[in-house]
Design an enzyme around this catalytic site. Structure first.
Site, PDB file in Angstrom:
ATOM      1  CB  CYS A 125      20.515  25.795   1.260  1.00 26.54           C
ATOM      2  SG  CYS A 125      20.671  25.661  -0.544  1.00 26.54           S
ATOM      3  CB  SER A 156      20.819  33.816  -3.578  1.00 24.27           C
ATOM      4  OG  SER A 156      20.142  32.714  -4.140  1.00 24.27           O
ATOM      5  CB  THR A 161      25.683  27.698  -4.517  1.00 28.57           C
ATOM      6  OG1 THR A 161      25.564  28.206  -3.185  1.00 28.57           O
ATOM      7  CG2 THR A 161      24.379  27.026  -4.916  1.00 28.57           C
ATOM      8  NE  ARG A 162      26.489  30.977  -9.815  1.00 27.16           N
ATOM      9  CZ  ARG A 162      25.417  31.203 -10.566  1.00 27.16           C
ATOM     10  NH1 ARG A 162      25.169  30.401 -11.583  1.00 27.16           N
ATOM     11  NH2 ARG A 162      24.615  32.213 -10.311  1.00 27.16           N
ATOM     12  CG  ASN A 164      30.046  22.229  -3.396  1.00 24.20           C
ATOM     13  OD1 ASN A 164      30.679  21.214  -3.133  1.00 24.20           O
ATOM     14  ND2 ASN A 164      30.550  23.434  -3.225  1.00 24.20           N
ATOM     15  CG  ASN A 266      19.698  30.406  -1.552  1.00 22.99           C
ATOM     16  OD1 ASN A 266      19.263  31.560  -1.552  1.00 22.99           O
ATOM     17  ND2 ASN A 266      20.849  30.069  -2.107  1.00 22.99           N
TER      18      ASN A 266
END
Length: 294
Positions: A125, A156, A161-162, A164, A266
């Protein structure tokens, strides 16, 4: 023109938001969403919107010859397993994870170069938001170094996300070099816990040789307009500041609000990029089918 059938692997926040974007497509027809949890919200919403679902993961897709395009919104490790299976079954993978199996693609910069690839990697993103700016500068100046700082609302940043973040920084830095054409790239991500949640804001620093201020400003404005064609909430928050050999640009991304809050720019920018890539590939497949029919 016949719409091309597609599937989504991964019914999380990104997969759900992508589902709503594909529902607006003139060229892609979502056929199925798959995951591994039969009680997930994503599969429930897909069923409510009339799509087939499966909690048996990728195996539910591989045997379906009608599905030509598969969007993978799982994670870097799962996609490393999915990619060879999808290629073997003749499906085009649009990878929303930082697995970096296929060529890095940022639509307004290099989609045309890789439109025939069986696996298209959308970098990250942060890469989708910032690499266009690095590329805009590198089109008119030699970029020795580029560094991006992506600041997103902590709300968000979901589990994917966390989990990676390491892949995010590594893949984005490589994307800055490969797609943005900087000789050296670096990426930093900041999760901001402020309330109310902040919009995604990205700062792009570049160090260039012999900067032409007028050419850089015009190139940046042109690239912003190209991103806005599929991400209307993409804004140039601060025009390029050119101080000696340093160029600083700040952009902000507001989400479209299809499923996620507007502060989740994002996530919105990568689902919007995936939808745009899917549309272009579907148009290409449809033209080929139409010629065969004629």
């Amino acid at each position: 023109m016949q719409r091309v059938k597609a599937a989504i692997i991964g019914p999380g926040n990104i997969g759900i938001d992508l589902m709503y974007k594909i529902m607006e497509s003139k060229y892609v027809e979502l056929d199925m969403m798959v995951g591994i949890d039969p009680n997930s919200e994503g599969l429930r919403l897909a069923r409510e919107n009339g799509f087939r679902t499966s909690h048996e993961g990728i195996s539910a897709i591989l045997g379906n010859d009608e599905i030509k395009i598969v969007f993978d919104s799982t994670g870097a490790r799962p996609h490393l397993k999915h990619a060879p299976l999808l290629e073997k079954s003749g499906k085009i993978a649009i990878d929303l994870t930082p697995a970096a199996v296929g060529p890095y693609v940022v639509p307004p910069v290099n989609l045309d170069e890789h439109i025939d690839s069986p696996n298209i990697n959308l970098v990250t993103c942060g890469g989708q938001a910032t690499i266009p700016m690095v590329a805009a500068v590198s089109q008119v100046a030699e970029v020795e170094y580029a560094e991006i700082v992506a600041t997103i609302s902590s709300k968000s940043a979901g589990p994917g996300t966390r989990q990676n973040i390491d892949e995010f920084t590594q893949t984005t830095a490589r994307g800055i070099e490969i797609v943005g054409k900087a000789k050296k790239g670096k990426a930093i991500i900041i999760l901001n816990p402020a309330e109310p949640p902040i919009m995604m804001r990205d700062t792009i620093y570049t160090r260039v040789k012999n900067p032409d201020k007028k050419a850089i400003r015009e190139s940046v404005l042109t690239m912003v307009a190209r991103v806005q064609e599929y991400v209307p909430g993409y804004k140039l928050k601060m025009p390029p500041i050119i101080d000696g050999d340093k160029v600083t640009i700040i952009v902000e991304v507001e989400g479209a609000g299809h499923y996620l809050p507007r502060y989740s720019g994002n996530l919105d920018i990568i689902t919007a990029a995936a939808a745009a890539v899917g549309d272009k590939i579907a148009r290409k497949i449809s033209r080929h089918i139409d010629k065969e029919v004629i």
